[in-house]
Design an enzyme around this catalytic site. Structure first.
Site, short mmCIF file in Angstrom:
data_model
loop_
_atom_site.label_atom_id
_atom_site.label_comp_id
_atom_site.label_asym_id
_atom_site.label_seq_id
_atom_site.Cartn_x
_atom_site.Cartn_y
_atom_site.Cartn_z
N MET A 285 26.64 4.49 64.29
CA MET A 285 27.25 5.29 63.24
C MET A 285 27.96 6.50 63.84
SD MET A 285 24.93 4.98 59.82
CE MET A 285 23.66 6.12 60.29
N GLY A 286 28.30 6.39 65.13
CA GLY A 286 29.04 7.47 65.77
C GLY A 286 28.13 8.61 66.18
N HIS B 285 23.18 5.89 73.19
CA HIS B 285 24.18 4.88 72.83
C HIS B 285 24.88 4.33 74.08
CE1 HIS B 285 24.24 7.26 68.92
NE2 HIS B 285 23.91 6.05 68.53
N GLY C 131 18.42 0.24 70.01
CA GLY C 131 17.45 1.12 70.67
C GLY C 131 16.08 1.08 70.03
N GLN D 264 13.65 -0.57 62.29
CA GLN D 264 14.97 -1.13 62.03
C GLN D 264 15.22 -2.35 62.91
OE1 GLN D 264 18.65 1.27 61.10
NE2 GLN D 264 19.10 0.75 63.22
N LEU E 186 15.90 6.51 75.00
CA LEU E 186 16.29 7.51 75.99
C LEU E 186 15.90 8.89 75.49
CD1 LEU E 186 17.75 5.80 78.09
CD2 LEU E 186 19.72 7.30 77.87
N MET F 34 16.66 11.06 72.09
CA MET F 34 18.07 11.28 71.82
C MET F 34 18.42 10.72 70.45
SD MET F 34 19.94 10.62 75.48
CE MET F 34 19.48 11.60 76.91
N SER G 269 21.54 11.23 67.06
CA SER G 269 22.71 11.91 66.51
C SER G 269 22.31 13.07 65.63
CB SER G 269 23.57 10.91 65.72
OG SER G 269 23.97 9.83 66.55
N ARG G 270 21.17 12.97 64.99
CA ARG G 270 20.71 14.03 64.10
C ARG G 270 20.34 15.31 64.84
NH1 ARG G 270 19.58 11.81 58.94
NH2 ARG G 270 19.71 9.53 58.97
#
Length: 283
Positions: free
Chosen positions: A30-31, A37, A149, A155, A178, A186, A188-189
């Protein structure tokens, strides 16, 4: 790296690669990309000839509209990172491309008990959204291998279930989480954390290490759970869950490590102010 915005163009490219006998690896995201990633991209490049990444913030998997609106958007930086990593193709679809008939009245997937506990319990509808977007992405990309991951432990199990429902031959490759040097997984949030909260966020990792140590010493789970929850609430976390589960089924496990024959996983989800963080560790 070639950037595709339309599934039809991507499909032609994929077919050309497959005709040439090349294996396709796929990394859905989701970027707001980070080194976790990129590790998935690197893993794909090691085992397949062509690596495809997708960036799509899927609206149907957010049960909190505010969370969806605040999700980080760093597309230019993401593209640079993917190019530097040697990614072959980026799929960058719009909502209309993914959901041409809109996002209401979508299909429902039989995920069994997986969507009734842990993430499924606290984020109702989330895993249906995950399956809705993954079903579309997997049909558009048609990869040989799918790289995800371990941080999103449940999920990965849901996507594995989806592949079974699809009767798909795609191989799911789950890669280790990671972490930053201080142990924080790690995510994104993490970009949404203030400097102060970023330091406090490592408490989740410290809790997981504590749980593992206590289990190995034969301490009972209810005692460990209470202490771990206190570690989190003492620094300001609002807890969704701190649980111990069977690593293969995610069914709750409470017996001591000496008397349980299978592998277990400890899982934590908690809010630090308005940022929800998750992590897990195999015991």
């Amino acid at each position: 790296m070639i950037i595709f915005k339309y599934a039809e163009q991507l499909a032609r490219y994929i077919q050309q690669q497959k005709t040439a006998g090349k294996q396709i690896g796929f990394v859905p995201t989701m970027g707001a990309l980070h080194n976790g990633h990129i590790a998935l991209i690197n893993q794909s490049k090691q085992t397949t000839a062509v690596t495809v990444c997708s960036i799509f913030v899927n609206p149907t998997q957010f049960n909190n509209p505010t969370d969806y609106q605040l999700y980080p958007n760093t597309i230019e930086r993401d593209i640079m990172k993917l190019e530097a990593a040697g990614c072959d193709a980026l799929f960058l679809p719009s909502i209309a491309e993914m959901y041409p008939r809109g996002t209401t009245g979508l299909e429902h997937y039989d995920l069994g008990y997986l969507e009734t506990l842990l993430e499924g319990k606290f984020r109702p509808g989330h895993f249906q959204g995950v399956c809705q977007v993954m079903f579309r992405l997997l049909n558009m990309v048609q990869p040989h291998q799918l790289f995800m991951g371990q941080k999103d432990y449940q999920q990965c199990m849901v996507v594995s279930r989806l592949l079974t429902l699809m009767k798909s031959g795609i191989q799911l490759v789950t890669c280790p989480t990671l972490r930053e040097p201080d142990g924080l997984a790690m995510s994104s949030r993490n970009m949404r954390l203030s400097l102060h909260d970023r330091q406090l966020a490592t408490t989740i990792y410290q809790c997981l290490v504590f749980i593992k140590q206590q289990l190995n010493q034969g301490v009972s789970w209810p005692v460990i759970k209470e202490q771990a929850e206190k570690m989190l609430t003492d620094v300001g976390f609002r807890i969704d869950y701190v649980e111990l589960a069977d690593a293969k089924t995610l069914e709750p496990v409470t017996v001591t490590i000496q008397s349980y024959p299978g592998a277990r996983v400890a899982l934590i989800a908690a809010f630090l102010h308005d940022v929800r963080l998750i992590d897990n560790m195999l015991m």
